[in-house]
Motif scaffolding. Structure first.
Motif, PDB file in Angstrom:
ATOM      1  N   GLN A  55       1.925  79.228  28.006  1.00 15.41           N
ATOM      2  CA  GLN A  55       1.323  79.797  26.802  1.00 15.41           C
ATOM      3  C   GLN A  55      -0.130  80.182  27.025  1.00 15.41           C
ATOM      4  N   ILE A  56      -0.838  79.425  27.876  1.00 12.63           N
ATOM      5  CA  ILE A  56      -2.261  79.686  28.109  1.00 12.63           C
ATOM      6  C   ILE A  56      -2.491  81.026  28.802  1.00 12.63           C
ATOM      7  N   LEU A  57      -1.445  81.553  29.439  1.00  9.06           N
ATOM      8  CA  LEU A  57      -1.562  82.832  30.143  1.00  9.06           C
ATOM      9  C   LEU A  57      -1.147  84.020  29.272  1.00  9.06           C
ATOM     10  N   HIS A  58      -0.846  83.776  28.020  1.00  7.05           N
ATOM     11  CA  HIS A  58      -0.467  84.888  27.135  1.00  7.05           C
ATOM     12  C   HIS A  58      -1.727  85.577  26.624  1.00  7.05           C
ATOM     13  N   LYS A  59      -2.413  86.213  27.558  1.00 10.74           N
ATOM     14  CA  LYS A  59      -3.670  86.905  27.291  1.00 10.74           C
ATOM     15  C   LYS A  59      -3.580  88.323  27.843  1.00 10.74           C
ATOM     16  N   PRO A  60      -4.464  89.215  27.371  1.00  6.64           N
ATOM     17  CA  PRO A  60      -4.376  90.624  27.783  1.00  6.64           C
ATOM     18  C   PRO A  60      -4.296  90.847  29.290  1.00  6.64           C
ATOM     19  N   THR A  61      -5.149  90.165  30.065  1.00 10.70           N
ATOM     20  CA  THR A  61      -5.166  90.365  31.519  1.00 10.70           C
ATOM     21  C   THR A  61      -3.810  90.072  32.135  1.00 10.70           C
ATOM     22  N   LEU A  64      -1.009  92.563  31.077  1.00  7.43           N
ATOM     23  CA  LEU A  64      -1.095  93.779  31.893  1.00  7.43           C
ATOM     24  C   LEU A  64      -0.541  93.541  33.292  1.00  7.43           C
ATOM     25  N   LEU A  65      -0.806  92.355  33.818  1.00  7.50           N
ATOM     26  CA  LEU A  65      -0.264  91.998  35.131  1.00  7.50           C
ATOM     27  C   LEU A  65       1.260  91.964  35.109  1.00  7.50           C
ATOM     28  N   THR A 139      -6.616  92.846  21.912  1.00 11.56           N
ATOM     29  CA  THR A 139      -5.649  91.883  21.385  1.00 11.56           C
ATOM     30  C   THR A 139      -4.311  92.090  22.092  1.00 11.56           C
ATOM     31  N   ASN A 140      -3.432  91.112  22.000  1.00 12.12           N
ATOM     32  CA  ASN A 140      -2.111  91.238  22.615  1.00 12.12           C
ATOM     33  C   ASN A 140      -1.312  92.396  22.021  1.00 12.12           C
ATOM     34  N   ALA A 141      -1.474  92.603  20.710  1.00 14.05           N
ATOM     35  CA  ALA A 141      -0.776  93.713  20.052  1.00 14.05           C
ATOM     36  C   ALA A 141      -1.284  95.057  20.580  1.00 14.05           C
ATOM     37  N   ARG A 142      -2.596  95.139  20.815  1.00 14.64           N
ATOM     38  CA  ARG A 142      -3.160  96.392  21.336  1.00 14.64           C
ATOM     39  C   ARG A 142      -2.677  96.651  22.761  1.00 14.64           C
ATOM     40  N   ILE A 143      -2.561  95.594  23.546  1.00 15.93           N
ATOM     41  CA  ILE A 143      -2.045  95.748  24.914  1.00 15.93           C
ATOM     42  C   ILE A 143      -0.597  96.249  24.884  1.00 15.93           C
ATOM     43  N   ALA A 144       0.190  95.703  23.958  1.00 11.13           N
ATOM     44  CA  ALA A 144       1.580  96.161  23.812  1.00 11.13           C
ATOM     45  C   ALA A 144       1.630  97.636  23.427  1.00 11.13           C
ATOM     46  N   ASN A 145       0.729  98.066  22.542  1.00  7.50           N
ATOM     47  CA  ASN A 145       0.669  99.473  22.139  1.00  7.50           C
ATOM     48  C   ASN A 145       0.268 100.370  23.304  1.00  7.50           C
ATOM     49  N   ILE A 146      -0.668  99.892  24.133  1.00 10.24           N
ATOM     50  CA  ILE A 146      -1.077 100.656  25.312  1.00 10.24           C
ATOM     51  C   ILE A 146       0.112 100.848  26.251  1.00 10.24           C
TER      52      ILE A 146
END
Length: 312
Positions: A55-61, A64-65, A139-146
Motif C-alpha cells: 500500500q505504501i507504494l501506491h503513489k504517482p511515481t 507510472l512505473l 494525485t493517483n486519479a490524475r496519473i490514471a487520467n494521464i
C-alpha cells in the motif's frame, strides 16, 4: 532443439524469414533473445506484484512505473514469442490479420510507452521544482487520467494506419525479410498505392516522437535551471539523483530507437541482418533493464522487493 520444416498452411499468409543470411545460427541467436525476454518478464511482473501488494507504494511515481512495466511486457511479448517460433520450430507463416494486429499493438503500445516516459519526467520535474505541492499536483486519479489519455492517443494515431493497410491488395510475393511485421516491410508487400500509408506513418512518427522529445527536453531544462538555483551546492547531486533512473531509461530507449530508425531509413550500407538484430534488441533490452534500473535506484521498491522475496 531440432528445427522442424512446417509447410505454409495458408497461401494468403505472410512469411517471416527471420534474420536474413543468419538462418543457420537462429538456434544460437535464440539463446540471448529468450534469456533477455524471460529476465524482462520476471522483472516487470515483479514490479507489478510488489507495487500492487504494498500500500505504501501506491503513489504517482510507482504507478507510472507500473504503466512502464505493462508497456514493456506487451512490447516484448508482441515480438519475441514469434521470433522464437521462427528460430526453434521454423514457423514462419503469419496470417494477414495476425500481422496487422501485431503491428498495431507494437506501434500503439510504443506510443503509449513514450507518453509514460514523458509523464515520468514530469513527475521528476514536480518532485524537484515544486515538492511541497507534489501530492496536490500529481494525485493517483490524475496519473490514471494521464495513462488513459496516452492510451487514447496511441489508438487514435495508429488504428487508421492498420485500417489503411488492411484495405490494401497484397502481392503474390509475401516474404517479409524480418522477424516481425514491421510497418514499412508490410507496406512494401502491397501492390496498391501506398503513398498515404507512407506519409501517415512518417508524419505520425515525427509528430509523436518529436513532440514527446521536446516535452522531455523542456522538462529537463526546467529541472536543471531549478537545481542550479539551489544555493547549496551539496544539494545539487541529491536533487539530480531523483531523475537518474529516468535518465538511464530514456538513454537506453532513445539511443536504440534512434539508431534502429536511422539505419532503417538512411543506412543502406548496413547489412539487413545487423539492422534486424538491432531492432529486436530494442524490443528486448529496455524491458529487461528498466526493472533493474528502478530496482537499484528506488530504495523503497528495493526494500519491499527484498521483503517479498524473503517471505517466500
Amino acid at each position: 532443439m531440432a528445427s522442424f520444416n512446417f509447410s505454409l498452411s495458408d497461401p494468403s499468409a505472410f512469411i517471416l524469414i527471420g534474420i536474413p543470411d543468419l538462418q543457420d545460427v537462429h538456434m544460437w541467436i535464440s539463446i540471448p533473445f529468450s534469456t533477455f525476454y524471460i529476465i524482462g518478464l520476471l522483472g516487470n511482473f515483479m514490479i507489478l506484484f510488489v507495487v500492487g501488494k504494498e500500500q505504501i507504494l501506491h503513489k504517482p511515481t510507482y504507478l507510472l512505473l507500473c504503466m512502464l512495466a505493462l508497456t514493456d511486457i506487451v512490447i516484448s511479448t508482441s515480438v519475441t514469442p514469434k521470433d522464437l517460433c521462427i528460430f526453434w520450430f521454423n514457423l514462419k507463416d503469419i496470417t494477414v490479420g495476425g500481422c496487422l494486429i501485431q503491428m498495431f499493438f507494437l506501434h500503439a503500445v510504443s506510443v503509449m510507452q513514450s507518453a509514460v516516459l514523458v509523464a515520468m519526467v514530469f513527475d521528476c520535474y514536480v518532485a524537484i521544482c515544486n515538492p511541497l505541492r507534489y501530492f496536490t499536483i500529481l494525485t493517483n486519479a490524475r496519473i490514471a487520467n494521464i495513462g488513459l489519455v496516452g492510451l487514447i492517443r496511441a489508438v487514435l494515431f495508429f488504428l487508421p494506419l492498420s485500417l489503411l493497410l488492411s484495405r490494401q491488395p497484397f502481392c503474390a510475393n509475401r516474404i517479409i525479410p524480418h522477424t516481425y511485421c514491421e510497418h514499412i516491410a508490410v507496406t512494401k508487400m502491397s501492390c496498391g498505392d501506398i503513398t498515404v500509408n507512407k506519409i501517415h506513418g512518417l508524419v505520425m512518427a515525427f509528430v509523436i516522437i518529436g513532440l514527446d522529445l521536446m516535452l522531455v527536453a523542456l522538462s529537463y531544462g526546467l529541472i536543471i535551471r531549478a537545481v542550479l538555483r539551489i544555493s547549496s551546492k551539496n544539494a545539487h547531486p541529491k536533487s539530480l539523483n531523483t531523475c537518474t533512473a529516468h535518465i538511464c531509461v530514456m538513454l537506453t530507449s532513445c539511443i536504440l530507437f534512434l539508431f534502429s530508425t536511422l539505419t532503417h531509413r538512411f543506412g543502406q550500407g548496413i547489412t539487413p541482418h545487423l539492422h534486424i538484430i538491432l531492432v529486436d534488441l530494442f524490443f528486448l533490452i529496455p524491458p529487461m533493464l528498466n526493472p533493474i534500473i528502478y530496482g537499484v535506484k528506488s530504495k523503497k521498491l528495493c526494500e519491499k522487493l527484498g521483503k517479498c522475496i524473503c517471505k517466500r
